[in-house]
Design an enzyme around this catalytic site. Structure first.
Site, PDB file in Angstrom:
ATOM      1  N   ASP A  64       0.862  -1.189   0.000  1.00 44.94           N
ATOM      2  CA  ASP A  64       0.000   0.000   0.000  1.00 44.94           C
ATOM      3  C   ASP A  64       0.899   1.240   0.000  1.00 44.94           C
ATOM      4  O   ASP A  64       2.013   1.175  -0.506  1.00 44.94           O
ATOM      5  CB  ASP A  64      -0.958  -0.067   1.203  1.00 44.94           C
ATOM      6  CG  ASP A  64      -2.260   0.659   0.934  1.00 44.94           C
ATOM      7  OD1 ASP A  64      -2.186   1.839   0.551  1.00 44.94           O
ATOM      8  OD2 ASP A  64      -3.336   0.060   1.101  1.00 44.94           O
ATOM      9  N   HIS A 115       2.405   2.289  -3.108  1.00 46.23           N
ATOM     10  CA  HIS A 115       1.542   3.260  -3.777  1.00 46.23           C
ATOM     11  C   HIS A 115       2.026   4.688  -3.596  1.00 46.23           C
ATOM     12  O   HIS A 115       1.259   5.629  -3.748  1.00 46.23           O
ATOM     13  CB  HIS A 115       0.100   3.113  -3.285  1.00 46.23           C
ATOM     14  CG  HIS A 115      -0.495   1.779  -3.610  1.00 46.23           C
ATOM     15  ND1 HIS A 115      -1.776   1.426  -3.269  1.00 46.23           N
ATOM     16  CD2 HIS A 115       0.021   0.699  -4.233  1.00 46.23           C
ATOM     17  CE1 HIS A 115      -2.018   0.186  -3.668  1.00 46.23           C
ATOM     18  NE2 HIS A 115      -0.936  -0.276  -4.254  1.00 46.23           N
TER      19      HIS A 115
END
Ligand SMILES: *[C@@H]1O[C@H](CO)[C@@H](O)[C@H](O)[C@H]1NC(C)=O
Ligand SMILES: *[C@@H]1O[C@H](CO)[C@@H](O)[C@H](O)[C@H]1NC(C)=O
Length: 276
Positions: free
Chosen positions: A221, A244
């Site tokens: 993430d 991310h």
């Protein structure tokens, strides 16, 4: 005869003086193995680590909680303050390992929590949250998976330094800093598979004066995420990928919430992957 005995007295006095100087300047060291911790998979070292922390926390002098080399198995662990001194070093040479059954720690928000501390340095060590089982549970879309615990959460604290720490396989966010003032992270390594769900590397929320320097973050993430009330944040020399990126988000869920202010990001290296 007289000569040699007065020399003896002088030597004894010298030694007494030397040891009292040494004990005044040396911190007290609480080795977790002296409180029953064992680096073997059959020993649960949770209470040994808590006991060593409680001793350090109630010591008015500077102190060290020392975790030697080896893999120490621990369940949810709270390092609670306030403490009597503002100079506690938690030195980890080994690895802290979460239970392989993810449900043991997975229903609590945190695996390792520092709460209400002031003047603590956490140095070295590997935190292995053993999260892969929980990730599969979530990726399989099962409804009975626990939310998962964060590997390390620094909450409601100030003046905390974290350096040389490695966090792997966290069930959820790896490191979270919430409700804090003056927290500096340096030389941090976060490693989790790119397919691990909801495993932000470092999450900062409701905190001011937080820095993340010279660190490497690979996760499924955000590498670093900032939520409501993140202020005066400095991020420099960070390698991010897979992941991310660095994000400011999850804002505006509440009608009145603190904003995000003054975030500096410098010299960050993002690695892109095909599935990003
Ligand atoms: C940055 O981190 C690397 C690896 O953790 C370390 O070897 C190096 O000394 C650090 N550099 C600085 C300037 O802190
Ligand atoms: C912005 O944050 C940095 C630390 O990241 C701090 O040194 C600086 O004073 C802050 N600037 C303002 C205007 O608050």
């Amino acid at each position: 005869m007289i000569k040699s005995s007065s020399l003896f007295v002088a030597v004894v006095i010298f030694f007494l003086a030397a040891t009292s100087v040494a004990s005044a300047s040396q911190p007290s060291v609480y080795r977790v193995t002296d409180y029953g911790a064992r680096a073997d998979p059959k020993t649960d070292s949770t209470s040994a680590l808590s006991d060593a922390w409680r001793k350090a926390c109630s010591d008015p002098r500077p102190s060290v909680v020392y975790v030697p080399h080896g893999r120490f198995h621990v369940r949810n662990l709270g390092f609670e303050g306030p403490c009597r001194s503002k100079d506690i070093l938690v030195r980890i040479d080994g690895t802290l390992v979460a239970p392989s059954d993810y449900s043991v720690i997975g229903n609590a928000k945190n695996w390792i929590l520092f709460h209400d501390v002031d003047g603590v340095r956490i140095s070295g060590g590997i935190l292995d949250g053993q999260g892969t089982g929980l990730w599969s549970c979530k990726l399989d879309g099962r409804k009975d998976c626990p939310t998962g615990a964060m590997n390390l959460h620094i909450a409601n604290s100030k003046n905390v330094e974290i350096d040389g720490l490695t966090s792997i396989n966290s069930q959820k966010f790896h490191i979270a800093v919430t409700g804090c003032q003056n927290v500096n992270l340096r030389d941090i390594t976060v490693a989790a598979l790119g397919t691990s769900p909801n495993t932000d590397g470092i999450h900062i929320e409701k905190s001011t004066l937080v820095s993340v320097l010279n660190s490497t973050i690979s996760t499924g993430d955000d590498c670093i995420s900032m939520g409501p009330g993140a202020r005066n944040v400095w991020i420099e020399r960070v390698a991010c990928g897979p992941g991310h990126g660095i994000s400011i988000g999850s804002l505006g869920w509440k009608f009145q919430e603190p904003g995000v202010q003054n975030v500096t990001v410098k010299r960050v290296h993002f690695t892109l992957h095909r599935d990003d």
